[in-house]
Design an enzyme around this catalytic site. Structure first.
Site, PDB file in Angstrom:
ATOM      1  N   ASN A 194       0.836  -1.194   0.000  1.00 58.28           N
ATOM      2  CA  ASN A 194       0.000   0.000   0.000  1.00 58.28           C
ATOM      3  C   ASN A 194       0.868   1.239   0.000  1.00 58.28           C
ATOM      4  OD1 ASN A 194      -2.658  -1.379   0.720  1.00 58.28           O
ATOM      5  ND2 ASN A 194      -1.398  -1.949   2.481  1.00 58.28           N
ATOM      6  N   HIS A 251       0.496  14.515  12.433  1.00 51.69           N
ATOM      7  CA  HIS A 251      -0.054  14.538  13.798  1.00 51.69           C
ATOM      8  C   HIS A 251      -1.274  13.614  13.889  1.00 51.69           C
ATOM      9  CE1 HIS A 251       2.615  17.870  15.016  1.00 51.69           C
ATOM     10  NE2 HIS A 251       2.618  18.053  13.703  1.00 51.69           N
ATOM     11  N   HIS A 286       6.891  22.595  15.317  1.00 54.10           N
ATOM     12  CA  HIS A 286       5.428  22.499  15.151  1.00 54.10           C
ATOM     13  C   HIS A 286       4.739  23.799  15.585  1.00 54.10           C
ATOM     14  CE1 HIS A 286       1.384  21.011  15.117  1.00 54.10           C
ATOM     15  NE2 HIS A 286       1.297  20.756  16.405  1.00 54.10           N
TER      16      HIS A 286
HETATM   17 MN    MN Z   1       0.720  17.017  17.419  1.00 52.18          MN
END
Ligand code: MN
Length: 253
Positions: A62, A69, A79
């Site tokens: 696949n 996240h 982030h």
């Molecule tokens: Mn996160």
């Protein structure tokens, strides 16, 4: 005996158990849902390439579609805007991915109040009993939320999920020598944290301090309060803000 030989012997005899703290990844794995006008991640998906058929007669494989996240995952400093000059997920030193962990268990309190917030006084009381939060350790915050992990609505609970107060998040991130914060919820912050000052204080303070987040952990109930070692394996996505991760705990029995 050499240390690694000793470790292997202990693993073989069961004196050290490996506990999997990872949520399985499926199309039903709960994901964060931000309100308009913010962009949202999409669910995890398997995109089948072949399955012993004309597309590949002897093999099954696949492509995967995933957010950084999604499910049990690692938040890197970059982030958050407060950590924008910090590490991306590929830059985290491998030595930090094997680290001690302590468990602060507030499952009972969060069971009674889904908006329960960890406060400085709770951590101080824990330290009075178990000693100071160890340097370089994950603080694993148990809330019992992993029991809801099979259902998106129950997991998000209409924005009511436990977390950490803004004051406690700042104190933990800036004054405690810990490596990061691990939680059972969809993110490191409480469901109500968009309305905190600052908004999303765990993200803001921890990532701004160059520390890390770990989310959607399971099986924290199987860990001792102190003494476990976590092996955390985010993918080295260059420029990535985070990554799904397998998180294993080594526990002495
Ligand atoms: Mn996160």
């Amino acid at each position: 005996m050499p240390v690694l030989q000793d470790l292997l012997a202990a693993l073989g005899s069961g004196r050290i158990e490996v506990v999997d703290l990872t949520s399985p990844l499926t199309a039903e794995t709960p994901i964060l849902r931000l309100p308009e006008p913010f962009a949202n991640t999409t669910p995890f998906r398997l995109l089948e390439l072949s399955r012993y058929d004309e597309r590949g007669p002897a093999w099954y494989w696949n492509d995967i579609h995933t957010g950084e996240h999604t499910g049990t995952h690692f938040d890197a400093p970059v982030h958050w805007v407060t950590g924008r000059d910090g590490e991306d997920v590929s830059q985290v030193a491998p030595g930090k991915l094997v680290a001690p962990a302590v468990v602060l268990d507030f499952a009972e309190a969060a069971g009674a109040d889904p908006d329960f917030l960890l406060e400085i006084e709770h951590v101080r009381a824990w330290e009075d009993e178990h000693g100071p939060l160890p340097e370089g350790a994950w603080l694993l915050y148990r809330t019992g939320w992993d029991a809801r992990g099979g259902d998106q609505e129950e997991f998000l609970n209409d924005g009511h999920s436990p977390g950490v107060s803004a004051e406690c998040a700042r104190w933990l991130a800036e004054e405690k020598p810990i490596l990061g914060l691990g939680v059972e919820t969809v993110g490191t912050d409480a469901g109500a944290a968009p309305g905190f000052e600052p908004a999303f204080p765990c993200h803001s303070y921890f990532l701004g301090a160059g520390k890390y987040g770990l989310t959607q952990l399971r099986n924290l109930a199987a860990l001792p309060v102190t003494g476990a070692v976590l092996v955390t394996t985010p993918l080295p996505i260059v420029g990535g803000s985070g990554s799904p991760a397998r998180v294993l705990a080594l526990v002495e029995r």
